[in-house]
Design an enzyme around this catalytic site. Structure first.
Site, PDB file in Angstrom:
ATOM      1  N   ASP A 133       4.665   5.201  32.091  1.00 45.62           N
ATOM      2  CA  ASP A 133       6.110   5.034  31.943  1.00 45.62           C
ATOM      3  C   ASP A 133       6.670   4.428  33.225  1.00 45.62           C
ATOM      4  OD1 ASP A 133       6.288   6.107  29.350  1.00 45.62           O
ATOM      5  OD2 ASP A 133       6.435   8.148  30.117  1.00 45.62           O
ATOM      6  N   ASP A 191       8.226   3.104  23.979  1.00 42.31           N
ATOM      7  CA  ASP A 191       9.244   4.103  23.640  1.00 42.31           C
ATOM      8  C   ASP A 191      10.521   3.430  23.133  1.00 42.31           C
ATOM      9  OD1 ASP A 191       7.467   6.058  24.586  1.00 42.31           O
ATOM     10  OD2 ASP A 191       8.356   6.024  26.590  1.00 42.31           O
TER      11      ASP A 191
END
Length: 169
Positions: A121, A143
Site C-alpha cells: 500500500d 483498493d
C-alpha cells in the site's frame, strides 16, 4: 447458459486494472524504491509511503503467519471465482465493468500476497490543522478499483438499474 454479451468488457477491465496496479507497484518498489524513503509528499493532503498490509481491507484480520496468508489467498480466490461467475452472467455493461474492477483489484492484491507475503500500500491521505488531524487508511490502486467497482454496483442497483416505464398506446 450463454456468456454475457458484456463479458469481454468485464475481462478487459480485469486485465487493465491488474496491469495498472501491478505496474504501479513494481514502479514504486523497484524504481522509486519507496521502502528506502520516509515518504514523498505529492500534495498537502497526500503522501506516498510504504506500508505492508498483512490483513484485509483497512488492515483488519492481520495475518503474518504463512498459514494465515494462504488462508487469505484462498478466501480471495473463492471471492474472485464468485465474481467471475457473476461476470459471466452480467446483464448490463455497468455490472460487467464494476465486476471487472473488483476482480482486477482482488487479483492485484492477491498477487502481492503470493509475491511478497503482504499487500503493498502506498497512498496516505491526511488533513492536518493547528488543532485537528485526520489520517485515512493507507491504500493502493487495487483498493481504488475495488471501491470504484462496489460504488458502481451500488449506483446501478439503487439508481441506474431502474427499468424505464413502457409506453402504452
Amino acid at each position: 447458459m450463454t456468456a454475457s454479451p458484456y463479458l469481454r468488457l468485464g475481462l478487459m477491465a480485469v486485465i487493465a486494472t491488474l496491469a495498472v496496479d501491478q505496474a504501479f507497484k513494481v514502479f514504486m518498489l523497484q524504481v522509486v524504491d519507496i521502502e528506502a524513503r520516509q515518504s514523498i509528499t505529492v500534495a498537502p493532503v497526500l503522501d506516498l509511503v510504504m506500508a505492508w498490509n498483512y490483513g484485509v481491507s483497512f488492515g483488519l484480520f492481520q495475518q503474518e503467519s504463512q498459514w494465515g496468508q494462504w488462508a487469505l489467498i484462498a478466501f480471495k480466490a473463492g471471492a474472485v471465482a464468485v465474481i467471475a461467475w457473476w461476470l459471466y452472467r452480467a446483464e448490463s455493461w455497468l455490472t460487467a465493468l464494476s465486476l471487472g474492477l473488483i476482480a482486477g483489484g482482488a487479483l492485484g492484491n492477491g498477487l502481492d500476497r503470493l509475491f511478497y507475503g503482504a499487500v503493498a500500500d502506498f497512498f496516505a491521505f491526511h488533513i492536518t490543522t493547528a488543532t485537528w488531524q485526520f489520517r485515512w487508511y493507507i491504500f493502493n490502486l487495487a483498493d481504488v478499483a475495488i471501491v470504484a467497482g462496489v460504488g458502481l454496483l451500488l449506483y446501478e442497483s439503487l439508481i441506474g438499474g431502474r427499468p424505464h416505464a413502457s409506453k402504452s398506446a
